[in-house]
Structure formats: C-alpha cells, structure tokens
Scaffold this active site. Structure first.
Site, short mmCIF file in Angstrom:
data_model
loop_
_atom_site.label_atom_id
_atom_site.label_comp_id
_atom_site.label_asym_id
_atom_site.label_seq_id
_atom_site.Cartn_x
_atom_site.Cartn_y
_atom_site.Cartn_z
N ASP A 341 0.84 -1.19 0.00
CA ASP A 341 0.00 0.00 0.00
C ASP A 341 0.88 1.25 0.00
O ASP A 341 1.86 1.32 0.76
CB ASP A 341 -0.88 -0.04 1.26
CG ASP A 341 -1.89 1.09 1.31
OD1 ASP A 341 -2.75 1.14 0.42
OD2 ASP A 341 -1.81 1.93 2.23
N GLU A 378 1.86 -0.46 -4.99
CA GLU A 378 0.97 0.65 -5.32
C GLU A 378 1.91 1.85 -5.43
O GLU A 378 2.32 2.41 -4.41
CB GLU A 378 -0.09 0.87 -4.23
CG GLU A 378 -1.08 1.93 -4.63
CD GLU A 378 -2.07 2.29 -3.50
OE1 GLU A 378 -3.21 2.65 -3.81
OE2 GLU A 378 -1.69 2.23 -2.31
#
Lengths: 687, 113
Positions: A341, A378
C-alpha cells in the site's frame, strides 16, 4: 545418545516470584525457548522497560518485571521468563524515557504497549463489538499441519487476481455461509472463486487493526490502520474468541492453495493505526517514536500517507521489522505475494526524500526467503510521488498496480476524445511504461477498493460520500466515470442496457489485455456502493457483497465467468512478453473499422486489435466501438486454415452476449456491425 | 477433567469429562500417551467435554499422529457443535474420524480392516 539437556534451561535470577535469565536480543518479540519465553524489545531512546504479564487472559496484570540493567544488549531489552503458559499468557511493555515531543520523544510509562512483533493480539476477538478491553500481545504457535499442501507457484502471467475484503465478502446475510464475515466464511465461498475462474485472491489488510480506534463512532472498517504486523486479525476469525485466528487463517490459505488459488496480502507499511499526535498510543509511538516514525525537525509527524503518520521505512529498525514480517508470512503462512500500500513511501529516506536505491526495496527484491513471492507496488503516495512505470523494481522484481491502465481504460470506454493510442498501449501490457520489465510488471485494473465499483463507475458521474461523515470531501474527485444518463439507480431500460454493456466492455478490455488482470470483489455480479467511492468506514450493506446479485445479475456473472475462461483458453493473451507489432509475424495487429487501418486520431472512438497465435488457432480479434453510434467493422481475414468464431457481442442480450467457443458457429461474413458502445470478440479455430 | 479408560474388546475407550484446556491437557496427555501401542484402536468419547481450547486441539492432533505412526486407529465421538465448528474452521477436523454416538464409533473400530 539421547538429547543433551541445555544449560540455558536454568534460571539465573529470581524476581517477584519468577525465574529469569538474560534473554537473546534476536529475534525481537516473544519467542518460546526451552522452559520459558524469550522477550525482546528494542528502543534506541528508552531508559527503562518493564514486562507486564497477564496470566489469566483478560484479567489484571499478574506481575510487572522491570528488565534488569544487565539484561540489556545494546539498545535491546531481552529476558527469558520461565514457567509461563505460552498458550494463555498475555503481555505488554511499559517503556520509560523522555517526554519531549519537540525532540520526537513521547515515552509514557503509564501505558502498557503492544509488542510490535506480537504474533497474536487479544482484545478485539469479535469484529466491531464495542469494548474498552485493552489490546494485549500473545504468543503464537507455528505448528500448523500443512499436510504437504504447498503454494501453487502460479507464474505471474497466468494470474487472474480478485481483490477482496475478508469481512465484506461474506458478512451479508445473503451469503448463506455458516461463519459470515470471517476467514472461515471466505473458505466456504471458494466454489464461487473457482466458478469465476480467478486463481489469486488479494486480501485487503488482514494484519491486526483496531476498528474501534477512530476518534468518533465510525469504524476503521477497511483496516488500513495496522497495530500488529505479525498478527492475523482476530475479529476476522470465527475462532477469534478462542484465540485461534492463526490456525483459522492458515487453514484458509491451505484450502485456497489446495484449490489452486494463491493468496496475496495488501500490506500497509507506510503508516500505522496510531495516527498523528492526537491518535492513540498503542505500540510504536510509546516504544520508540523517533525511530519508528518520520518526524519533521520540530518533532511533528510527517504525513506522506494522508493518515497522520508515516512509518520510517528506511530506518534500519523498521527495515528489519518489514523484512522479518514478510519472512513470517511467507514461511509460516505460505503467503504467495504482497501488494504494498502506498509503496512509494517505502522509497523515501528518513527525511522523506525520494531515494534512488531505497535500501528497504533492494533488500526485499533480493531476499532469498521472498524469492518466489509476488511483490506488487501501489506505486504512489499521498505526498505527491507518482511512480507508475518507474518504481524501483530491481530487474523486474516489483510489479505495479498500473494506475495509468485504469485511467486510460475508463476514458476510452467512456468515449472520451484522444484515448485510442493510449488504450492500445494498455492492451499490449503498457510497453512504454515497462519497456524492460514486460507485461508482468503491469497489474491491470479498471476498479479496485479505492474508488467506484464497476457498476457504480457506469452509474454515477460524481462520488456520493456523504455517509462517510466528511461532507463528501473524502475519496477521489476524478473518477472518469459516467452515469449513462441518470445519476444513480434507474428503471429506464435503455440506460440500464447501456450500463450493462459498459460493464461488459470493461471486463472484456481487461481480460483481453496482456499483463495481470485484477477484478474487484463483486464486480462480476454488479455490486454497487450507491455511488460511494471510499466506503472505508461502513460495516453495512454499502460495502458488503449482496449475494442475491448472483441471481439478479446472473447474466453479468455468466459473462464474467465465460470471459475469464476465454482468457484461460487463449494463451496468446497471457504471454509474458510485450507483443511485436512489426515484421512478417507480428504478435498483435491494430485495426480500425477497416483492417490494418487503426484510427489514432483525436476524434476516434473505435479500436480493433488482433492477437495472433503462432499456430493461427487461438488468435483473438476484438473490435471496440466506444462511439455512441454503431459502426460496421470490416474483419481481417482469419489466420490460415482457420475461421473466426464470434464469442462476444456486448450489444446482444444475454446469453447472446457471450457464446462459449465450442458452441460458436463459424462466422460467414467478412464484416460485422458493432453496436453503439459495444464490443465484439472473435476467436480463430481451425476450419 | 476426568479421564476414564476402559477396554471394550480390542478397543480402548477413553471417556473425557470437563474442559480440555491448557491446565488439563498435560495430565490428559500423559494418560493417553500411555495407551498408544502398535495397532491401537482408540476411541475418545467427547460427549462430556464442554470446552476445548487450542491446547486441547493440539493434544488431539498430536495423539492422532502418534496413533497413526503406530499403525493404529483413532475415532472421536460426541463432539459438541461449537467444538466441531472450531475444529472444522481451523482444519483440525479433517484429520479425524468423528461420529455422533459411541456405538457408531465402536462399529468403525471393530470392523475388520
């Protein structure tokens, strides 16, 4: 010769009724050793540390044992306590040191802190149930019987990823599972995943978080505020009240693996659940604030994550935690990959500057234990860093969530000007973004948990996030979405038909592109979030999968299943290289309404592409007409000795929208009408 | 926790009564290990076990492995619904032959192999 008895079985100290001896500094955390438990906690700035033991689960502290000064190795407090019951004992730490926020220190020995390395955490055994119970660390057991079940080891190019939230997937009463909202419930729904044809689930965070930690009465429903990186979320386990979340999660992984489905975890190493200076002190802040977090010179929290704090990823202590954490999930839980993330934060130094060669990412890329797992970034953060296409990848070790694919695909599908050339790139696996890495670097997606679901993408022009309690300020403003004529639900049959086509066009584009396709949970059955593009705080129908949609939208579900099966049947779609476009034998040829004449002009809204298989058979022709009028496409001749068979026509009503290859008759025409905002897919078979 | 062991023909029937948790497991384990011999036919009567913790499940799996290694058979009877659920969802149940009633378990163990 029998086993020699160990010398370190014998205590050297006796304090407060407990037998002790100096511990080992590594590994950090609480580790079972012969006769006792080794407790180790590191802090660069702490002056003292006390181990707090709770021998009755949930009960008051049984004893507090200060680490004797001579038990310290460097900056690590380490102690073996004998005679504890590893199954039931809970523990925590009081850590003393300066309270000097301007200098980055926030020690507060009045708080009993979680061990950052705790293998299990108690206190939130049932998801969302309001309680004041403190979070406490527990000992983990790594004795699960895998019965020889191994990770499937699916090559990256073969993956079809399904991004999902453990609780949302089965919490809805219509799920019909025995254990709604849990790892066990997910396990019961494996048949749905198999029927859809996905072979990898990407689980939104399953590390322990405190859903009750928000300052108001909302929930951290999604769970991105991690409190324990080594502990599976107890509230996601039906056996959480028994403290058996480790076994339950392992059993889920084992069963998924036995069914040929890999498990990728969404891991959040960019921030923790402690927030900024207004947030709760749970662990890191109280143990060693200055080491764990990126701080500004005035001691305030840098906020590259948009959530209040930023984990200090390239500090050696944090780096070793991240590496050890991933080691544990790979070796003990058999996890197949990680999606990082806001991964760009992992490439910032302790001041927040962007590094050319971030030590953390380099370590992960070259680590032997992680050598076979998928690493997916990401590739952006909330500090303005956007690295899609140039995330540090170490010879292709890191793949990326391809945000450019999402944006281009949406605009093209919506019928925007000037998108044809860009989307042609996307179809090929984005060779301009990933010239050396190939299409496996590109995780292609049109929807993910952040943003609209597929149904909402084509039902709403704007986000509708009022229920999130932030006056509709949260969530992305630019969604490249289109409501097809009316904002939100409608009974208008023409609009509903257009939405159905748009969803099918989206799925077709995604599954006919090279790279790794990723579907969002429920999109295969038209799940709506009522226009909410950021429902991170709702434990309710807005985020839950309503399994009645399998019936309501049975036609869409059928289409999605068939399309995934088509990708499986056509290896040319999954090759691990970017396609060649030139030479005698190109892998892909782009067409327009006329063969070999792609329309790259600004005004163009049509694109056809032909995936050529070496044998001819298995080649795929797709014609996308994103114009609001129908167009006749002249078809390219089929490959030698083959005929075209039409499998997809998204303008046709179900079941005509997808005709399984074995039932599709050969096409006798040399041209085909592709309806407004529709696509056609043909597959070559030997005549 | 009460442990009652009796022989019924070739079958060793172990009746457990009470809670199988971290405090009772060591004693039960010691008693059960004493019953494991080559080709043993072991029936654990769980009808009066009200609660089983992780330690209890680990005891059962460890016992199963020992019995298996000696070419024996282990059957559980009378698991309560919550215990069966826990065993199912954590994967422990797959290792065991589990039956409702004592006689069902006896029939399985008495059947010629």
């Amino acid at each position: 010769m029998g086993d020699l008895e160990r010398i370190d079985l014998h205590p050297t100290h006796h304090i407060a009724g407990y037998d002790l001896r100096p511990g080992r500094p590594l590994p950090y955390g609480a580790t079972r050793v012969p006769g006792g438990i080794n407790f180790s906690v590191a802090s660069m700035y702490a002056t003292a540390c006390t181990l707090v033991l709770y021998e009755r689960p949930g009960g008051p502290a049984t004893v507090e044992i200060p680490f004797p000064p001579d038990f310290k190795v460097g900056k690590v407090f380490a102690m073996v306590v004998f005679g504890l019951d590893a199954e039931t004992v809970e523990y925590g730490y009081r850590v003393d040191g300066p309270w000097d926020p301007d200098a980055g220190h926030r020690f507060d020995p009045s708080i009993v802190l979680l061990d950052p390395f705790a293998r299990a955490i108690s206190g939130r055994p049932v998801y969302g149930v309001r309680t004041d119970a403190p979070l406490r660390s527990r000992i983990g057991f790594d004795d699960f019987d895998w019965e020889g079940v191994r990770p499937p080891g699916i090559p990256m190019q073969e993956l079809v990823v399904y991004e999902m939230h453990v609780r949302s997937f089965t919490r809805h009463p219509a799920s019909g599972v025995r254990h709604p909202g849990t790892f066990g419930g997910l396990r019961e729904k494996i048949p749905h995943l198999l029927e859809l044809g996905v072979n990898c689930v990407e689980l939104m965070p399953i590390f322990e978080f405190d859903e009750l930690a928000m300052a108001d009465d909302r929930l951290d429903y999604w769970g991105y505020g991690t409190v324990g990186y080594f502990a599976p979320k107890a509230g996601y386990a039906v056996t959480g009240p028994l403290g058996m979340q480790i076994d339950e999660f392992k059993n889920l992984v084992k069963t998924l693996h036995a069914n040929g489905i890999e498990v990728v975890l969404d891991v959040v190493f960019n921030h923790t659940g402690e927030g900024d200076e207004r947030g709760p002190t749970v662990s890191f802040r109280g143990i060693d604030n200055k080491s764990w977090y990126m701080l500004a010179p005035d001691g305030s929290y840098r906020n590259f994550s948009g959530t209040g704090n930023t984990l200090n990823c390239n500090h050696p202590l944090v780096r070793s935690m991240v590496l050890e954490c991933l080691h544990a999930w790979v070796s003990e839980y058999h996890i197949d990959g990680f999606r990082f993330d806001l991964a760009s934060i992992l490439g910032r130094d302790t001041e927040g500057h962007v590094l050319d060669n971030p030590p953390l990412l380099e370590t992960l890329a070259h680590d032997p234990v992680l050598a076979n797992v998928k690493l997916i970034a990401e590739a952006w953060d909330a500090g303005g860093l956007y690295q899609v296409g140039n995330f540090p990848h170490y010879d292709g070790r890191f793949a990326e969530w391809n945000g450019c694919y999402r944006d281009a695909a949406r605009r093209f599908l919506r019928g925007d000007d000037g998108q044809v050339k860009t989307v042609a790139e996307c179809v090929m696996g984005s060779p301009e973004l990933y010239p050396w890495r190939g299409p496996m670097a590109s995780v292609n997606f049109i929807t993910c948990h952040d943003g609209f679901t597929l149904a909402d993408l084509w039902s709403y022009d704007r986000k509708h996030n009022d229920a999130n309690g932030e006056d509709n300020r949260d969530g992305a403003d630019h969604n490249d979405s289109w409501n097809c004529g009316v904002e939100g639900p409608t009974e208008n049959p023409a609009i509903r038909a257009t939405r159905g086509r748009m969803a099918r066009n989206s799925l077709a584009l995604l599954l006919l592109s090279r790279g790794v396709p990723m579907l969002l949970m429920g999109d295969e059955m038209g799940r709506s979030q009522q226009g909410n593009n950021n429902p991170y705080c709702h434990d309710g129908p807005v985020g839950w999968v309503d399994w009645r949609l399998c019936d309501t939208n049975a036609d869409l579900l059928r289409f999605a299943r068939q399309l995934v099966a088509l990708r499986r049947a056509c290896p040319v779609l999954r090759a691990p290289e970017h396609p060649t476009q030139t030479g005698d034998d190109p892998d892909i040829v782009f067409h327009g309404v006329q063969p070999d004449q792609p329309e790259w002009a600004e005004w163009a809204r049509t694109l056809a592409f032909e995936w050529r298989a070496a044998e001819g058979e298995g080649g795929v022709y797709a014609a996308f007409n994103m114009h609001w009028q129908g167009h006749v496409f002249t078809l390219p001749p089929p490959p030698a000795h083959c005929q075209w068979h039409q499998v997809v026509d998204t303008h046709a009503l179900s079941p005509g929208d997808f005709t399984p290859l074995e039932e599709a008759p050969p096409l006798r025409r040399s041209s085909a009408l592709v309806g407004p905002r529709s696509c056609l897919v043909l597959v070559a078979r030997r005549a | 926790m009460k442990v009652h062991i009796e022989k019924r023909g070739e079958v060793t029937v172990v009746g457990l009564t009470g809670e199988l948790d971290t405090t009772t497991v060591p004693e039960v384990q010691a008693r059960l290990n004493g019953e494991v011999s080559d080709g043993v036919k072991l029936l654990l009567d769980m009808r009066k076990v009200r609660y089983m913790s992780s330690a209890g499940l680990r005891l059962l799996l460890s016992l199963y492995r020992k019995v298996q290694a000696r070419g024996g058979d282990l059957v559980l009877v009378g698991l309560s619904d919550p215990i069966r659920d826990t065993m199912e969802v954590t994967g422990f149940l797959t290792f065991f032959q589990a039956y409702e009633g004592l006689e069902d378990g006896m029939r399985v163990l008495e059947a010629p192999r």
